[in-house]
Enzyme design. Structure first.
Site, short mmCIF file in Angstrom:
data_model
loop_
_atom_site.label_atom_id
_atom_site.label_comp_id
_atom_site.label_asym_id
_atom_site.label_seq_id
_atom_site.Cartn_x
_atom_site.Cartn_y
_atom_site.Cartn_z
N MET A 12 -10.67 -14.48 -6.28
CA MET A 12 -9.89 -15.07 -5.19
C MET A 12 -9.80 -14.09 -4.02
SD MET A 12 -9.23 -18.00 -6.49
CE MET A 12 -8.01 -18.70 -5.37
N GLU A 109 -9.42 -13.29 -11.19
CA GLU A 109 -10.87 -13.35 -11.44
C GLU A 109 -11.22 -13.90 -12.81
OE1 GLU A 109 -12.81 -9.52 -11.75
OE2 GLU A 109 -10.87 -8.51 -11.77
P1 TTP Z 1 -8.67 -7.85 -5.78
O1 TTP Z 1 -9.46 -9.06 -6.13
O2 TTP Z 1 -9.30 -6.51 -5.95
O3 TTP Z 1 -8.21 -7.92 -4.24
P2 TTP Z 1 -7.79 -9.16 -3.37
O4 TTP Z 1 -7.92 -10.44 -4.10
O5 TTP Z 1 -6.45 -8.89 -2.79
O6 TTP Z 1 -8.83 -9.09 -2.17
P3 TTP Z 1 -10.38 -9.48 -2.17
O7 TTP Z 1 -10.48 -10.60 -1.17
O8 TTP Z 1 -11.07 -8.24 -1.71
O9 TTP Z 1 -10.73 -9.90 -3.56
O10 TTP Z 1 -7.32 -7.84 -6.58
C1 TTP Z 1 -6.62 -9.05 -6.87
C2 TTP Z 1 -5.13 -8.83 -6.78
O11 TTP Z 1 -4.74 -7.78 -7.66
C3 TTP Z 1 -4.66 -8.42 -5.37
O12 TTP Z 1 -4.39 -9.53 -4.53
C4 TTP Z 1 -3.45 -7.59 -5.69
C5 TTP Z 1 -3.70 -7.00 -7.06
N1 TTP Z 1 -4.07 -5.57 -6.92
C6 TTP Z 1 -3.08 -4.61 -7.01
O13 TTP Z 1 -1.92 -4.96 -7.24
N2 TTP Z 1 -3.41 -3.28 -6.85
C7 TTP Z 1 -4.70 -2.87 -6.59
O14 TTP Z 1 -4.96 -1.66 -6.46
C8 TTP Z 1 -5.74 -3.87 -6.51
C9 TTP Z 1 -7.17 -3.48 -6.23
C10 TTP Z 1 -5.38 -5.21 -6.67
MG MG Z 2 -9.65 -10.88 -5.19
#
Ligand code: TTP
Ligand code: MG
Length: 346
Positions: A12, A109
């Protein structure tokens, strides 16, 4: 294993931020930063930032105060994990209509095995994206490839709202130029080590001999890196986490930074899992370590053995090998051990 596996990874976009924007439309177009209590003057790190905020250089795991300095006009919000979990369940609920083989890897995911579907990859990914959008109003990025390793890299290639198909013949052209860090299982520590020996990219890693890699990283991780750099990976999808597994996890009263405490707790949980296996008369082949950080980011690392086992020593060694593949860069809130891929002892 069928000759042509087709695995999809769905991730997402800016997930926590997207959920916040969905329930509060006035946030649209503004930079939004989600982290700890939502107060940028207090200690704590960024969980995620929306794409507007990322333009200011704000990213996950950055101290909230740094984010504030980079963009004081951003909207800062606390983490509302329950709300994100509800939307997580909602987007996952549409997937069984696409394929029954699903591995739930994290809050935002999922892997899907679509090897058995007759439809083209383009049609399948288009369908997934529109089902998720209809159900949740949110966008995701999707990768499709012959295995989990490549599918995950692919889903990250065009973000947000992207769709990437990565074929065998793309490995040299599209995988090798990427930073080594993009390979699942390479964290900041391994990345720094690789830089020291002059390796920056996946292609650089692929140029090292197996012997060299084993010399630097030991037998199991060395082989893993050797195969991964060539896009080779046969890890199965781990389905049915609840139904066909034995697992134990624990949440610390206070988030822990001390590696010794984490290791001791994992050793204890392993003992419990082993005694559950003994009591129920099962042996297991796949072992997974789960680590949830204080900001609720959750990581798992799994290892599948060549034979079924219920030996505490073997399992503990496997669990620690999994732990070593996680960079403990933040305080840890929860740890867990799971045994699955079970076989009944006759
Ligand atoms: P991700 O899928 O890594 O990030 P994202 O969905 O925010 O952005 P992207 O569009 O790049 O996929 O992580 C999913 C969720 O997990 C994110 O919204 C918040 C949480 N998360 C944390 O709390 N701490 C972290 O260091 C990371 C990488 C993610
Ligand atoms: Mg994401």
């Amino acid at each position: 294993m069928p000759a042509e596996r087709r695995i999809i990874h769905i991730d997402m976009d800016a997930f926590f931020a997207a959920v916040e924007e969905r329930r509060n439309p006035s946030l649209a177009g503004k930079p939004v930063v989600i982290g700890s209590g939502g107060d940028p003057t207090k200690r704590g790190v960024v969980s995620t930032a929306n794409y507007e905020a990322r333009r200011y250089g704000i990213h996950s795991a950055m101290p909230m105060m740094t984010a504030y300095k980079l963009c004081p006009q951003a909207v800062f919000l606390p983490v509302d994990y329950e709300a994100y979990l509800r939307v997580s369940r909602q987007f996952k609920s549409v997937l069984p209509s696409v394929s029954p083989i699903i591995e739930d890897v994290g809050i935002d995911e999922v892997y899907l095995d679509v090897s058995e579907l007759a439809d083209t990859s383009e049609n399948i990914t288009r369908r997934i994206k529109s089902l998720i959008l209809e159900e949740t109003g949110l966008t995701c990025s999707v990768g499709i490839a012959a295995n989990k390793l490549l599918a995950k890299i692919a889903s990250d290639m065009k973000k947000p709202d992207g769709c990437t198909i990565l074929n065998e013949e793309d490995i040299e052209k599209r995988l090798w130029p990427l930073p080594a860090r993009k390979l699942y299982g390479i964290g900041p520590k391994t990345e720094a080590y690789l830089k020291k020996i002059g390796i920056d990219t996946i292609g650089g890693l692929a140029s090292m001999t197996l012997e060299k890699l084993i010399g630097h990283f030991g037998n199991s991780y060395g082989r893993y890196l050797y195969d991964s750099a060539r896009g080779i990976n046969d890890s199965p999808l781990i389905t049915h986490w609840e139904a066909k597994s034995v697992s134990r996890e624990t949440t610390f009263e206070q988030d822990v930074r001390d590696w010794q405490v984490i290791a001791k707790t994992l050793a204890y949980l392993t003992k419990e899992v082993v005694s559950d296996l003994h009591e129920s008369g099962y042996r297991a082949k796949t072992f997974t370590v789960k680590i949830r950080f204080g900001d609720f980011q959750t990581l798992t690392r799994a290892k599948t053995m060549t034979d079924y086992t219920d030996s505490e020593e073997d399992i503990r060694r496997t669990v620690f090998a999994c732990l070593q593949r996680i960079d403990l860069i933040k305080r840890v809130r929860l740890v867990g051990v799971r045994a699955n891929n079970l076989e009944k002892i006759k």
